[in-house]
Design a protein around this motif. Structure first.
Motif, PDB file in Angstrom:
ATOM      1  N   TYR A 283     125.361  68.456 -67.022  1.00 41.77           N
ATOM      2  CA  TYR A 283     126.832  68.384 -67.027  1.00 41.77           C
ATOM      3  C   TYR A 283     127.387  66.972 -67.238  1.00 41.77           C
ATOM      4  CZ  TYR A 283     126.756  73.193 -65.307  1.00 41.77           C
ATOM      5  OH  TYR A 283     126.559  74.556 -65.186  1.00 41.77           O
TER       6      TYR A 283
ATOM      7  N   TYR B 252     129.067  68.002 -61.912  1.00 38.29           N
ATOM      8  CA  TYR B 252     128.639  69.407 -61.865  1.00 38.29           C
ATOM      9  C   TYR B 252     129.429  70.233 -60.864  1.00 38.29           C
ATOM     10  CZ  TYR B 252     124.881  67.906 -58.419  1.00 38.29           C
ATOM     11  OH  TYR B 252     124.140  67.390 -57.367  1.00 38.29           O
TER      12      TYR B 252
ATOM     13  N   GLY C  84     130.701  72.541 -63.593  1.00 37.12           N
ATOM     14  CA  GLY C  84     129.797  73.671 -63.409  1.00 37.12           C
ATOM     15  C   GLY C  84     130.288  74.678 -62.388  1.00 37.12           C
TER      16      GLY C  84
END
Length: 460
Positions: A122, A138, A142
């Motif tokens: 990421y 992340y 994410g």
């Protein structure tokens, strides 16, 4: 006033490092260990191979090599935690604390793998073209948890400025300089601040270059000295190991200057100091991993987990065994003096203290550099590139002042901010656990297929 502040910090520390966080830390490692098929054990040989081989056809942009990225992460982890932190853990929790350090590290290797994998997956470039990655990325990109990402970045700046990044390292350096070479604290503090300023101006490449030279060299010197102590006390190793394991499950009886420890105190001090040392689950190493020049997030995850193995299973074990074998753990001394005394008894009264002093100085110096970088990445994430100069000035001021804060207060503050930093990162790892599993499966399936095709080609 100091007494009441110290009591308040102890209460906060016990709340932060209570059973919930210990379970979350160890539990996350246990989960990834089983979910990923004991990857830290079965794939450790492959990870070591990757560490010493250059990746071919690297297409993804990165700032430094995978090895340099690992050395940057190790520069932040191999420090006072390995020398002073182990001594503090055993002083508080008895020899059994070392056993719980090992357990936290073995499971923590799986956690380190997962968080560094996600960091590379990421990552993105900042305004200056440098890689920006880690839990804040992340968590936001994410897991879709921007508030947790910001919370993590805020706590990380706290750790960099008031925890691992400054006070414990500076205090250890000035103490070591005074004990071994009788250098005044003020002189060491000023010289150290100027050196940190000189290196950190160059950014990640300067820090990684310095770490790549210092960390391997000092690790070999320190481990060699510890091996000599173990060799000189070889006959006592079985009883020392027995004491460590037994104390982990029964507590340690009071002897000499030692106050005695319960099982819970052994677990708490072992896990807390273990995390302070190897930083698995803290979310710091992913920020260094994100700077690596690599095509594969899995490959970098494997390389990164070697850091926990080297930090705790190798270096912390060496320090801990030296403390137990020489009997120093039960004496009425603490911190750097405790490890110095162990090396003085185990090696030589002249060379022993010098090894500890030089090791502390170099390891702690690189830790300051590594955490300066971590704090900077989080400042860029929260406030942009324009805030970096102000952050560096504040950081250097804290480095200068760290020499004059009491040891017990230092470790309490460091433990508290470390624990707070770990919480959002661990939540992110749990939320993205399927991503880690899917990426791992895809990578090793592809590896098997490539090996199968190569084998078929050779046979034809």
């Amino acid at each position: 006033m100091n007494y009441s502040l110290h009591n308040l910090l102890e209460i906060i520390d016990n709340l932060v490092w209570g059973p919930p966080l210990l379970l979350l830390l160890v539990g996350t490692g246990v989960y990834f260990t089983f979910r990923l098929g004991a990857i830290q054990f079965l794939k450790l040989p492959l990870a070591l191979t990757y560490l010493f081989t250059k990746e071919k056809n690297v297409k993804d942009k990165g700032d430094v090599s995978s090895f340099a990225a690992l050395c940057t992460a190790l520069s932040a982890t191999i420090g006072t935690g390995n020398i002073v932190g182990v001594a503090t853990a055993i002083k508080l929790g008895g020899p059994g604390a070392l056993f719980w350090m090992w357990m936290a590290a073995l499971f923590g290797m799986a956690t380190k793998y997962a968080e560094c994998l996600l960091a590379v997956k990421y990552r993105e470039q900042d305004a200056n073209g440098n890689m920006l990655g880690g839990p804040m990325l992340y968590l936001e990109k994410g897991a879709g948890q921007k508030w947790l990402a910001r919370l993590f970045a805020f706590f990380t700046i706290g750790v960099a400025c008031f925890g691992i990044g400054t006070f414990p390292q500076v205090n250890a350096i000035v103490d070591a300089g005074h004990i071994a070479f009788n250098i005044p604290h003020e002189v060491t503090a000023i010289v150290l601040t100027l050196l940190v300023a000189a290196v950190t101006i160059g950014g990640i490449k300067s820090i990684a270059g310095m770490a790549s030279k210092i960390i391997p060299t000092m690790t070999v010197i320190y481990v060699t000295a510890c091996v000599v102590i173990l060799f000189n006390n070889a006959s006592a190793i079985p009883s020392a190991m027995s004491l460590i394991v037994n104390s982990a499950f029964t507590g340690a009886a009071a002897t000499g200057g030692f106050v005695g420890a319960t099982i819970m105190l052994a677990i708490q001090s072992g896990v807390a100091r273990g995390v302070f040392s190897n930083e698995s689950g803290l979310g710091s190493a992913p920020m260094a991993a994100a700077s690596a020049q690599t095509n594969s997030c899995v490959r970098q995850g494997l390389i990164s987990m070697v850091g926990t193995f080297l930090d705790t299973i190798v270096i912390c074990s060496m320090t801990g065994l030296a403390l137990v074998l020489t009997g120093v753990w039960s004496m009425d001394i603490e911190g750097a003096r405790m490890t110095t005394e162990a090396f003085s008894l185990g090696l030589n009264q002249s060379y022993g203290p010098m090894v500890v002093a030089i090791g502390l100085m170099f390891f702690a110096f690189t830790t300051i550099l590594g955490w300066n970088y971590y704090g900077e990445r989080c400042v860029v994430y929260l406030f942009g590139q324009r805030a970096v100069l102000a952050y560096k000035i504040v950081f250097l001021a804290l480095v200068l002042s760290g020499a004059f804060i009491k040891l017990d207060m230092i470790w309490l503050i460091a433990d508290i901010v470390n624990g707070l930093m770990a919480v959002p990162n661990l939540i992110g790892l749990i939320l993205l656990r399927h991503v880690v599993a899917d990426e791992t499966k895809a990578y090793f399936d592809s590896l098997k297929q490539n090996l199968s095709e190569e084998s078929t080609h050779v046979n034809v």
